[in-house]
Structures are given as structure tokens and as C-alpha cells.
Design a protein around this motif. Structure first.
Motif, PDB file in Angstrom:
ATOM      1  N   CYS A  92       0.829  -1.210   0.000  1.00 57.53           N
ATOM      2  CA  CYS A  92       0.000   0.000   0.000  1.00 57.53           C
ATOM      3  C   CYS A  92       0.858   1.252   0.000  1.00 57.53           C
ATOM      4  O   CYS A  92       0.409   2.330  -0.409  1.00 57.53           O
ATOM      5  CB  CYS A  92      -0.937   0.005   1.210  1.00 57.53           C
ATOM      6  SG  CYS A  92      -2.237  -1.241   1.149  1.00 57.53           S
ATOM      7  N   ALA A  93       2.101   1.129   0.467  1.00 54.54           N
ATOM      8  CA  ALA A  93       3.051   2.244   0.487  1.00 54.54           C
ATOM      9  C   ALA A  93       4.031   2.160  -0.680  1.00 54.54           C
ATOM     10  O   ALA A  93       5.169   2.642  -0.577  1.00 54.54           O
ATOM     11  CB  ALA A  93       3.804   2.254   1.818  1.00 54.54           C
ATOM     12  N   LYS A  94       3.604   1.582  -1.784  1.00 57.69           N
ATOM     13  CA  LYS A  94       4.487   1.313  -2.924  1.00 57.69           C
ATOM     14  C   LYS A  94       5.307   2.532  -3.369  1.00 57.69           C
ATOM     15  O   LYS A  94       6.509   2.404  -3.640  1.00 57.69           O
ATOM     16  CB  LYS A  94       3.667   0.778  -4.102  1.00 57.69           C
ATOM     17  CG  LYS A  94       4.515   0.285  -5.264  1.00 57.69           C
ATOM     18  CD  LYS A  94       3.667  -0.100  -6.471  1.00 57.69           C
ATOM     19  CE  LYS A  94       2.773  -1.268  -6.174  1.00 57.69           C
ATOM     20  NZ  LYS A  94       2.037  -1.729  -7.395  1.00 57.69           N
ATOM     21  N   PRO A  95       4.731   3.744  -3.452  1.00 59.36           N
ATOM     22  CA  PRO A  95       5.530   4.886  -3.910  1.00 59.36           C
ATOM     23  C   PRO A  95       6.736   5.197  -3.021  1.00 59.36           C
ATOM     24  O   PRO A  95       7.688   5.835  -3.475  1.00 59.36           O
ATOM     25  CB  PRO A  95       4.535   6.047  -3.899  1.00 59.36           C
ATOM     26  CG  PRO A  95       3.205   5.408  -4.056  1.00 59.36           C
ATOM     27  CD  PRO A  95       3.304   4.120  -3.292  1.00 59.36           C
ATOM     28  N   SER A  96       6.703   4.759  -1.774  1.00 53.11           N
ATOM     29  CA  SER A  96       7.801   5.044  -0.847  1.00 53.11           C
ATOM     30  C   SER A  96       8.824   3.915  -0.770  1.00 53.11           C
ATOM     31  O   SER A  96       9.824   4.042  -0.048  1.00 53.11           O
ATOM     32  CB  SER A  96       7.243   5.306   0.566  1.00 53.11           C
ATOM     33  OG  SER A  96       6.432   6.459   0.583  1.00 53.11           O
ATOM     34  N   LEU A  97       8.612   2.845  -1.489  1.00 55.80           N
ATOM     35  CA  LEU A  97       9.467   1.660  -1.362  1.00 55.80           C
ATOM     36  C   LEU A  97      10.665   1.742  -2.296  1.00 55.80           C
ATOM     37  O   LEU A  97      10.785   1.009  -3.283  1.00 55.80           O
ATOM     38  CB  LEU A  97       8.654   0.394  -1.617  1.00 55.80           C
ATOM     39  CG  LEU A  97       7.503   0.130  -0.648  1.00 55.80           C
ATOM     40  CD1 LEU A  97       6.769  -1.159  -1.005  1.00 55.80           C
ATOM     41  CD2 LEU A  97       7.997   0.071   0.794  1.00 55.80           C
ATOM     42  N   THR A  98      11.590   2.642  -1.979  1.00 54.97           N
ATOM     43  CA  THR A  98      12.844   2.760  -2.717  1.00 54.97           C
ATOM     44  C   THR A  98      13.968   3.026  -1.732  1.00 54.97           C
ATOM     45  O   THR A  98      13.759   3.630  -0.675  1.00 54.97           O
ATOM     46  CB  THR A  98      12.800   3.912  -3.737  1.00 54.97           C
ATOM     47  OG1 THR A  98      12.520   5.139  -3.050  1.00 54.97           O
ATOM     48  CG2 THR A  98      11.745   3.672  -4.801  1.00 54.97           C
ATOM     49  N   GLY A  99      15.160   2.558  -2.078  1.00 53.27           N
ATOM     50  CA  GLY A  99      16.333   2.822  -1.254  1.00 53.27           C
ATOM     51  C   GLY A  99      16.334   2.058   0.053  1.00 53.27           C
ATOM     52  O   GLY A  99      15.538   1.145   0.271  1.00 53.27           O
ATOM     53  N   PRO A 100      17.225   2.423   0.980  1.00 50.55           N
ATOM     54  CA  PRO A 100      17.284   1.728   2.271  1.00 50.55           C
ATOM     55  C   PRO A 100      16.069   2.067   3.119  1.00 50.55           C
ATOM     56  O   PRO A 100      15.613   3.211   3.149  1.00 50.55           O
ATOM     57  CB  PRO A 100      18.573   2.272   2.905  1.00 50.55           C
ATOM     58  CG  PRO A 100      18.779   3.602   2.242  1.00 50.55           C
ATOM     59  CD  PRO A 100      18.251   3.472   0.845  1.00 50.55           C
TER      60      PRO A 100
END
Length: 333
Positions: A92-100
Motif C-alpha cells: 500500500c506504500a508502494k511509492p515510498s518503497l525505494t532505497g534503504p
């Protein structure tokens, strides 16, 4: 933090469980701050996955934004409309799932001091337990790398229980695997699970290590939340990092047996409070003895002998009971 916290009712009927104060601060506030201490590096963003806006409304969102700001981070708010599991909640938080990134479930508290292994693609936080058969545990190889996640093993695998906090060097890798799980409709117990994504990462040779916490405290139900309040007060009393008794407390012929948290504008009359008691702002206690208990804000308690009690906000209580669990806006006179 999208669940309704049904095991902690009636206290979670009016306040989302992650925002119920323990030792004077909401559970999720303490958890986020404790994770930040372990990371020892700047945090750019904190993404919160909430449930129904009717339940997790504007006041909740404002509280979480203030928490993120206090740590120098921006807050992102996402919603999980259906309880479809941990893997689904994360996506649900896909847009924030980048980097560490760190992923954590917001109904647990920790005490920890360790360094993240720079050689690891992921770190799964664990706690050594005496009864591993009651938990999900990690299986380690000779290099102390995690090679398998085993749920409630019937034979001994390890004594390192998974506590629900994970670090990923690049969380986009997990996002890709969880997207596969969703696309292929792979469910366990009717839900999409983070473990299925982790297992696919392991199958591709990603290195998983453990980060072992010193203390792991649950807030699942009334009894364990009171125990967690006791333990947290003990730690805070030793640390001396927080002022536990507000300077505005009005003490009239009363004693405080530390450790206790007592909020602003609390009035204590002819009472003995403590040890291991938390009292929220603007509460009045008269002619009472209270120990090992959690009492929230704007509550009035008279003629009580309380032990192992949990009492909500805006309660009026006058009676001779001991081990009680009273939700918000209740009246016992």
C-alpha cells in the motif's frame, strides 16, 4: 498500523492501538524513536500505513506528521482498506518503497543497541526466547546468515524469534517480489505475507542477517500492555532521559513510589501511587492506592485500590475493585 487492535478492547474502541500511551507516549511514537536510535543516521521519510479514515482520522494523521517532523523527516500517509496481510500492507506504500528502509509493525516496543551489518542485503530483527516453538524463528547457516523462516517449529531450529522489524538495503527488491506475490495471488491464511517476498529474495541469494534486540515488549492485550508499561518505566527510570513526573502535578497528602509517569495537571489527594503507574494529563485521583496500572487522560478515580488495572480517557470511577479494564467515557460510581 491499519488493524483495529481487537485484542486490546475496550481501550482500542476509541483510540487506535498504536496511539495508546505507554509510559506517557503513544506506542508508535516510542517505536519510531527507538528505531531511529538504532539506525544512527538521518531519516528522510516515514511512511505510515493506516486503516479506514473514519477510524484513523485527521487527529491521527496530525500526530504522525508531528512525529516525523520531530525526527527531521517528512510523513507519507497511506491506507490499507482491507486486512489482506503484511505483504499487502507494505505494498500500500508502494511509492515510498525505494532505497534503504526499515519496515516495522506498530504494536511492539524494543530496547536495542547494535550496528546494521553493511554486508547484508537485509537485517531481520530478532529476540532470543526460551520457547521458540511459540514463535516464528530464523534458521541460520555456518556464516550466521538467515537461510529460512520457520513458523512455530516443532523441533528446535533456533532460539531467535522474529519480532516484526526488518531492514532492507534496497527495499525496491522486496517490492518487486511482493508484486509477484500479488500478481500470482499467492496467499497464506487468506493473506499476502511479507515472508513470501523474503523467501523469494533468499532464493536469489540475497544475504539476510540478524539484529538481536535486548528487549522486546508486546502491546497486544490488556495484561501484556500493563507489563510493558512496567518494564518501560523501569528502563526510563534508569536512563534518566525523560522527565517522568511533570512539574505541574498537584500533590496533596500523597506519596509517589517510583518509577511512575505522571502527566501535566494531575491532582493526587490522600493517595499512594506506584510503583509502575502511568497517569495521563488532567486526571484526578483521591483516597486511592494505585500500583502496576495504566490510567489515561481526564479521568477521575476515587476510593480505589487498583493493581494491574488499565483505565481509559474521560472515565469516572468510584468503587472497591482491583484488576479492572475500563474503556473511554465509562462511569462506575
Amino acid at each position: 498500523m491499519a488493524g483495529r487492535g481487537s485484542r486490546l478492547r475496550p481501550h482500542s474502541l476509541t483510540v487506535p492501538k498504536p496511539l495508546i500511551p505507554v509510559a506517557g507516549q503513544p506506542i508508535v511514537h516510542r517505536l519510531v524513536k527507538d528505531i531511529a536510535k538504532v539506525l544512527k543516521q538521518p531519516i528522510e521519510e516515514i511512511a505510515f500505513v493506516l486503516g479506514d479514515p473514519a477510524w484513523f482520522g485527521d487527529e491521527v494523521v496530525s500526530s504522525l506528521k508531528a512525529l516525523a517532523k520531530s525526527l527531521g523527516a517528512k510523513a507519507s500517509i497511506y491506507r490499507q482498506d482491507k486486512p489482506l496481510g503484511t505483504g499487502h500492507a507494505i505494498m500500500c506504500a508502494k511509492p515510498s518503497l525505494t532505497g534503504p528502509a526499515v519496515i516495522a509493525y506498530a504494536d511492539t516496543l524494543i530496547r536495542a543497541e547494535f550496528d546494521l551489518d553493511p554486508a547484508a542485503d537485509s537485517v531481520i530483527w530478532t529476540k532470543q526466547v526460551n520457547n521458540p516453538e511459540a514463535y516464528g524463528v530464523v534458521k541460520l547457516n555456518s556464516k550466521k546468515e538467515i537461510v529460512e523462516l520457520v513458523e512455530k517449529p516443532e523441533t528446535f531450529v533456533s532460539d531467535q524469534a522474529v519480532i516484526g522489524i526488518y531492514y532492507f538495503k534496497d527495499v525496491a527488491v522486496l517490492k518487486g517480489k511482493l508484486q509477484e506475490i500479488l500478481d500470482e495471488n499467492i496467499m497464506n491464511g487468506g493473506e499476502y505475507q511479507i515472508n513470501d517476498g523474503i523467501k523469494r529474495m533468499m532464493a536469489e541469494g540475497k544475504v539476510f542477517k540478524t539484529g538481536t534486540v535486548d528487549e522486546w515488549m508486546d502491546c497486544g492485550n490488556k495484561a501484556i500492555t500493563i507489563e510493558t508499561n512496567q518494564r518501560m518505566l523501569g528502563f526510563l527510570n534508569v536512563d534518566g532521559e525523560e522527565q517522568l513526573v511533570a512539574s505541574s502535578v498537584n500533590l496533596e497528602n500523597s506519596n509517589i513510589i517510583e518509577p511512575c509517569f505522571i502527566g501535566d495537571n494531575v491532582v493526587l489527594k490522600n493517595s499512594t501511587i506506584g510503583p509502575f503507574v502511568s497517569i495521563g494529563n488532567d486526571t484526578i485521583i483521591e483516597n486511592s492506592t494505585v500500583k502496576n496500572s495504566l490510567i489515561q487522560t481526564n479521568t477521575s478515580i476515587k476510593n480505589a485500590n487498583l493493581d494491574n488495572a488499565m483505565i481509559g480517557n474521560h472515565v469516572r470511577y468510584n468503587g472497591n475493585y482491583t484488576s479492572v479494564s475500563i474503556g473511554d467515557y465509562s462511569v462506575l460510581e
